[in-house]
Design an enzyme around this catalytic site. Structure first.
Site, PDB file in Angstrom:
ATOM      1  N   TYR A  17     -82.589  -0.592  -4.370  1.00 41.15           N
ATOM      2  CA  TYR A  17     -81.779  -1.217  -3.325  1.00 41.15           C
ATOM      3  C   TYR A  17     -81.862  -2.740  -3.422  1.00 41.15           C
ATOM      4  CZ  TYR A  17     -80.033  -2.575   1.244  1.00 41.15           C
ATOM      5  OH  TYR A  17     -79.321  -3.174   2.253  1.00 41.15           O
ATOM      6  N   GLU A  39     -78.085   0.402   9.057  1.00 36.44           N
ATOM      7  CA  GLU A  39     -78.773  -0.668   9.803  1.00 36.44           C
ATOM      8  C   GLU A  39     -78.989  -0.262  11.257  1.00 36.44           C
ATOM      9  OE1 GLU A  39     -80.303  -3.115   8.592  1.00 36.44           O
ATOM     10  OE2 GLU A  39     -79.378  -3.444   6.634  1.00 36.44           O
ATOM     11  N   TRP A  47     -87.340   0.341   7.036  1.00 39.54           N
ATOM     12  CA  TRP A  47     -86.240   0.447   6.094  1.00 39.54           C
ATOM     13  C   TRP A  47     -86.546   1.518   5.055  1.00 39.54           C
ATOM     14  CZ3 TRP A  47     -81.448  -0.015   6.347  1.00 39.54           C
ATOM     15  CH2 TRP A  47     -80.644  -0.140   5.224  1.00 39.54           C
TER      16      TRP A  47
END
Length: 188
Positions: A17, A39, A47
């Site tokens: 990512y 998000e 995350w």
């Protein structure tokens, strides 16, 4: 505490990512919608949790096809709430469905979600937050900042000494494209 540019390069989940998505401009509306939903779902969680569940999110939300998600009804809400592969939070699920409908309206008015974002660029974070809160559900300052930074509308995704930073800049994200920054958007 190490920042993302220190942690990600040695991490099997964060590295892909960090190295190929984070901070790079996103052109596709479904990909922008995916990033917004992820998000929103990250709020209150790590995350890493979201990245680990990303495949399940894609499957549960029909590949983040905006029109499909916007058409979800009560049966889809219940299906999502019972899906252990994703974050089973009613407010976050309702926000994803509602926000898909909002994005459809933005596409009809502006041609695309990306065009709507471009229309408002550049803005300081506080103005972005105000517009997002007025337009979408479940979008506070941290979510808006992370969404815009991760999609190339705000700087800061990578430190300048991070090798990925130069690759991001070469892709001309909105924040690094000086020609785009000269345009003064209308703020309602």
């Amino acid at each position: 505490m190490a920042d993302y540019c220190d942690l990600a390069p040695t991490h099997p989940v964060h590295q892909p990512y960090h190295d190929s998505e984070y901070g790079f401009p996103v052109e596709d509306d479904d990909a922008l919608f995916e990033r917004l939903v992820l998000e929103i779902n990250q709020a209150g969680l790590s995350w890493l949790t979201i990245l680990n569940k990303r495949r399940a999110f894609r499957q549960a939300f029909d590949g983040f096809a905006i029109a499909r998600v916007a058409g979800y009804g009560e049966a889809d809400r219940e299906r999502l709430l019972s899906d252990a592969g994703i974050i089973r939070n009613r407010l976050k699920i309702d926000a994803a469905i509602h926000n898909a409908g909002v994005i459809l309206a933005l596409q009809a008015e502006h041609g695309s979600f990306k065009a709507w974002l471009d229309h408002h660029f550049p803005l300081p974070l506080n103005d972005w937050v105000r517009i997002f809160k007025r337009t979408f559900r479940f979008t506070g300052p941290e979510i808006v900042n992370d969404f815009l930074m991760s999609t190339g509308y705000l700087p800061g995704a990578h430190r300048e000494d991070c090798p990925v930073h130069a690759r991001v800049v070469a892709c001309r994200p909105a924040w690094a494209d000086s020609g785009r920054q000269e345009r003064k958007p209308w703020i309602p």
